[in-house]
Design an enzyme around this catalytic site. Structure first.
Site, PDB file in Angstrom:
ATOM      1  CE  LYS A 162      80.928  44.001  35.272  1.00  8.66           C
ATOM      2  NZ  LYS A 162      80.056  44.006  36.241  1.00  8.66           N
ATOM      3  CG  HIS A 211      82.044  31.063  35.688  1.00 10.54           C
ATOM      4  ND1 HIS A 211      81.583  32.541  35.660  1.00 10.54           N
ATOM      5  CD2 HIS A 211      80.930  30.522  36.545  1.00 10.54           C
ATOM      6  CE1 HIS A 211      81.461  32.858  37.374  1.00 10.54           C
ATOM      7  NE2 HIS A 211      80.805  31.573  37.724  1.00 10.54           N
TER       8      HIS A 211
END
Length: 965
Positions: free
Chosen positions: A601, A173
């Site tokens: 999120k 990531h």
């Protein structure tokens, strides 16, 4: 230099000594380590860039320290004036210096943790681990606790440990902000520091180590921290694989020996079998194509061959040591016959080995066997190298190892023979370690997972059905899709031929399946479908694997991440299990992945955490009904906003029965460095995961009381509403976010190979979870972590004051709730709304200032409610170690925050006027070493030096926060 009296300016070192909390314990050496590294660095800075610059660093540090003491915003302004008055070269050096000092502070911490760990092992005592507020057990303590306190029998513990599996999945990531070149130098600084404080060091050793330390610090400072081009997926794979070379390869057998010792200490006189799957490693690097167009089928093929080549090379480099060790002449009949056969058939070819290069004499039968293993490993490595370089190889496949059974067979033969001849202790030496490495790493080092979005499979099947003229798969209902997929899966005929019309995207999906079919099956792990919602998503992948002739199909893993998907996941999995064809296919085993990033999120941390908890409970219930063993795959990020935090706490707070001895979890970006960057860190990581998984299975955490559940359900709804009303519904939010954080500039960092957006246009929805968190971490406001908590707690307490007592009871008695609150408390300890206010003042248009103030008042309200529920007066009062570490780095981070805010101002507002320092004429500038730094980025579209200064502040803050994305 400003007119401040230089004589009164304390050095950073003296400042540190005043600032730092007193020693937390007798074995606390952190301040000493930190001061030593700083002293060395400041000397180097003065040598390279002159005294003026060193004094400017000290002045910035002092202003930051004064701000940290009283939080007076005037100090930030003074600091801003000092920083904006620097010429471009000096500005880069200052940003680089503070970023470097934070990296050194991290290294001092790691050495301190290792030192305290050794002290603890010497005393055999228990201690509160320093990276969190909860005591962490090592494997021996866990065994003793299970047997002593929880009255489990030693045999039960042994049976549980040898049947459990922890699979750590390394992912690239885009948050590993430190370049590999620097990671290696950091490793050497760490080693020097640890050795300098060893008890038995001689004066000469000390002098040489001191010189080495100085050299490495200077080399790190002189290395360009900024990646000038984005890494390719192959680069990410190589970076990930470097940890195997450095620590993991040797760390696994060393850790398994410690498990053997711990078993002995509870009365089990057996070792963990070498083929027990205690630790496994997988990877997403080069396999994760979700939203990353740079991961092509060729890339996937490359990384698989690269991993096979690396694995063969690691075994090959160790086999001669094993040949030296196994010099015995006595062996059993089976081995004698095999050795004689090999002696007769072997014609020495032209390979010139360094050791044992002539034919091994017959009275060394083990060496004869291992010599043959060595030949095959050599061929295996060279074949992978040739395939990687040219796409073909002259070495026939049968001359190499193609599966792990072939490789294990001669090694097992040696082991059996040694045991039969009474040489068990020799068998349990390096040979056992080698067998354990083969069982853990196989021939491919790691298994590569493939991840793809469900829509891409729908596109392929739609093209097929339209080509067959039976309609549009995309428009069919779920029932119609399932019916067609199952009839095709039950039939034998091929679905399509080479004449299928393909777009580039469709060819890419099919070529990926062809690569899976072409390479050995042990290269791959799971096929993960992101955005999975229905059984047809899973059946589609099963059908495509069959059509592309994948001989050993990969297990198919649906990934649920958005709140609504998590909610619907149990029903979707139940529908999947009720399909008879599918139940027969999976043989009683299924894996499901749950995503922490996008759920956070989408709904905020509190609701996401609770929904993930409930979804797991329900999924396990569904699996039980269908008699399927379910493995949960946790896609956790490095930050708290994306499900991060200390691993063992995360495991111990999962719902009961959801781990059951098998756990898969992602280890992402910068967390890989924190977990495997150094030998003791690697050991500790393996120990934490293994001990916590065992404890969770044998001593599950409490289930929440019905009234706790009811309260959580109620407040999660409030938290989600509040979070979404601000992030998705507030019209000013997107503009505010883009102005108040460096989100727009994040893409310049070249951190990862993946674009930071799923779609080029669009708002918060299309932004990936990682840059979303990264941007808020930079301003120390951490909005995604805490937003929603305050509203939820306030609602509960105002509704009924008894709820406050219930929340406090939940905190004290329920591990899940406690861990959730503790992690947010840790983030508050790293936060500073004063810094966010500075960003607002400089970068946000005045009409949005009131919105920023509103958010900061919510921050303060949430913090005080959180402390009330945890029963704390101050943040981190239960964790003096972490508190000390954060105070030590605050002043460095503040300087970088201010530097970043003013640099962004200059980048975004070309008319912003700054008062440069007097008396720096052009000739003088060109003669200064600092100006060379400006030339490293000649193509920047901004004024000289600004872009590099900005990127260096981002990297420094990321290093200081430690969990960036």
């Amino acid at each position: 230099m400003t007119t401040r009296n230089l004589d009164k300016l304390a050095s950073i070192d003296a400042q540190l000594r005043q600032l730092v909390p007193a020693k937390v314990s007798e074995d606390d050496k952190l301040v000493e380590y930190d001061a030593l590294l700083l002293d060395r660095f400041l000397d180097i800075l003065q040598d390279l860039h002159g005294e003026d610059l060193k004094e400017t660093v000290q002045e910035c540090y002092e202003l930051s320290a004064e701000y940290e003491a009283k939080h007076d915003p005037k100090k930030l302004e003074e600091l801003g004036n000092v920083l904006t008055s620097l010429d471009p070269g000096d500005s880069i050096v200052i940003a680089k210096a503070f970023s470097h000092m934070l990296n050194l502070a991290n290294l001092a911490e790691e050495v301190q943790i290792a030192y305290r760990r050794r002290q603890k092992l010497k005393k055999k005592g228990d201690f509160g681990d320093e990276s969190n507020a909860t005591t962490e057990s090592d494997i021996e303590e866990t065994f003793k606790k299970l047997v002593g306190d929880l009255k489990k029998s030693p045999q039960e513990v042994f049976d549980a440990i040898k049947n459990q599996t922890v699979d750590l999945v390394l992912t690239a990531h885009p948050t590993q902000s430190v370049r590999r070149s620097l990671l290696q130098k950091h490793g050497r600084i760490r080693d020097c520091l640890a050795q300098l404080y060893a008890k038995d060091i001689t004066p000469d050793d000390k002098q040489e180590l001191d010189e080495a330390l100085q050299r490495e610090i200077q080399a790190a400072f002189r290395t360009d921290e900024i990646r000038r081009t984005p890494p390719t997926p192959q680069d990410e794979m190589r970076a990930g694989m470097s940890y195997f070379h450095e620590t993991i390869w040797k760390g696994v057998p060393k850790f398994l020996r410690r498990v053997d010792t711990a078993l002995k200490n509870i009365g089990i006189n057996e070792r963990v079998p070498y083929n027990a799957p205690l630790i496994q490693f997988s990877s997403w690097m080069g396999g994760d194509r979700d939203g990353n167009p740079r991961v092509t089928p060729e890339v996937t093929r490359d990384v698989c061959l690269l991993a096979r080549m690396m694995a063969a090379n690691l075994y090959y480099s160790q086999i001669e040591d094993l040949m030296f060790e196994l010099s015995m002449w006595r062996c059993n009949e089976e081995l004698r016959v095999r050795a004689d056969d090999l002696q007769r058939s072997s014609r020495r070819d032209e390979k010139h080995y360094i050791e044992f290069w002539k034919q091994v004499p017959p009275n060394e039968p083990y060496r004869v066997i291992l010599g043959d293993v060595r030949d095959k490993l050599y061929q295996t490595r060279e074949r992978a190298r040739q395939l990687l370089g040219h796409g073909y190889s002259e070495i026939p496949e049968e001359a190499t190892y193609t599966n792990i059974e072939q490789f294990l067979e001669p090694l097992e033969l040696c082991y059996r023979s040694l045991c039969a001849c009474g040489d068990l202790s020799i068998a349990d030496g390096s040979l056992l370690d080698f067998l354990r490495q083969v069982s853990t790493f196989g021939l491919s080092l790691v298994r590569l997972d493939i991840r793809q979005e469900s829509d891409r499979h729908t596109d392929v099947l739609d093209a097929i059905t339209q080509h067959l003229e039976i309609g549009s798969y995309r428009d069919w209902s779920e029932e119609r899709r399932q019916e067609w997929l199952l009839s095709e899966l039950s039939g034998k005929r091929p679905l399509f031929g080479p004449d299928l019309p393909k777009t580039e995207e469709i060819a890419d999906v099919l070529d990926t399946f062809h690569v899976i079919a072409e390479l050995p099956a042990d290269c791959f792990g799971a096929y993960i479908i992101s955005m999975a919602t229905a059984p047809s998503d899973v059946l589609a992948v099963e059908l495509l694997q069959r059509e592309c002739r994948v001989r050993q199909p990969l297990r198919v893993v649906p990934l649920f991440e958005k709140l609504a998907d998590l909610d619907a996941a149990p029903a979707a999995v139940a529908r999947l299990f009720s399909i008879e064809w599918y139940r027969n296919r999976i043989n009683g085993k299924q894996e499901v992945m749950i995503g922490y990033s996008d759920s956070g999120k989408d709904a905020g941390r509190l609701s996401a955490a609770w929904q993930l908890y409930k979804a797991q409970e329900e999924l396990i219930q569904v699996a039980k009904e269908f008699d399927v063993k379910l493995t949960m795959f946790h896609g956790r990020g490095g930050t708290v906003g994306r499900g991060g935090g200390p691993a063992h706490l995360a495991i111990l707070s999962q719902p009961p029965e959801t781990i059951h001895g098998s756990l898969r979890v992602t280890v992402q970006g910068e967390v890989i460095e924190q977990s495997f960057g150094e030998e003791h860190l690697c050991f500790r990581t393996l120990q934490r995961f293994t001990a916590a998984t065992l404890e969770h299975g044998m001593h599950p955490p409490v289930s929440p009381k019905p009234e706790w559940r009811a309260l959580m359900d109620e407040i999660a709804v409030v938290a989600t509403e509040k979070y979404r009303s601000i992030v998705f519904k507030e019209p000013r939010f997107v503009e505010y976010f883009r102005l108040a954080t460096p989100e727009l500039e994040y893409g310049r960092m070249n951190i990862g190979s993946r674009p930071s957006k799923r779609k080029p246009s669009g708002g918060i929805e299309s932004l990936r979870a990682i840059p979303w968190i990264f941007a808020w971490t930079q301003t120390r406001f951490h909005l995604p972590v805490w937003l929603g908590f305050g509203a939820a707690f306030k609602y509960a307490i105002e509704k009924d004051i008894k709820n406050l007592r219930m929340l406090q009871e939940m905190y004290n008695a329920w591990p899940f709730f406690r861990v959730t609150i503790d992690l947010v408390e840790m983030v508050f300890a790293k936060g500073d709304p004063g810094i966010a206010a500075l960003f607002d003042k400089l970068l946000v248009s005045e009409d949005l200032w009131s919105f920023g103030e509103l958010l900061r008042s919510k921050y303060e309200e949430t913090k005080s409610l959180l402390l009330q529920i945890a029963g704390h007066k101050d943040l981190l009062e239960g964790d003096p170690y972490l508190k000390q570490r954060l105070r030590l780095r605050d002043s460095y981070i503040t300087t970088l925050n201010v530097c970043q805010a003013y640099t962004l101002k200059r980048i975004r507002d070309p008319d912003y006027s700054v008062t440069p320092r007097p008396h720096i004429s052009k000739e003088y500038m060109e003669a200064k070493p600092a100006t060379e730094l400006v030339n490293l980025n000649p193509t920047s579209e901004y004024a000289p030096g600004l872009e590099d200064t900005l990127i260096l502040t981002m990297k420094g803050i990321a290093a200081g926060m430690q969990n960036t994305g």
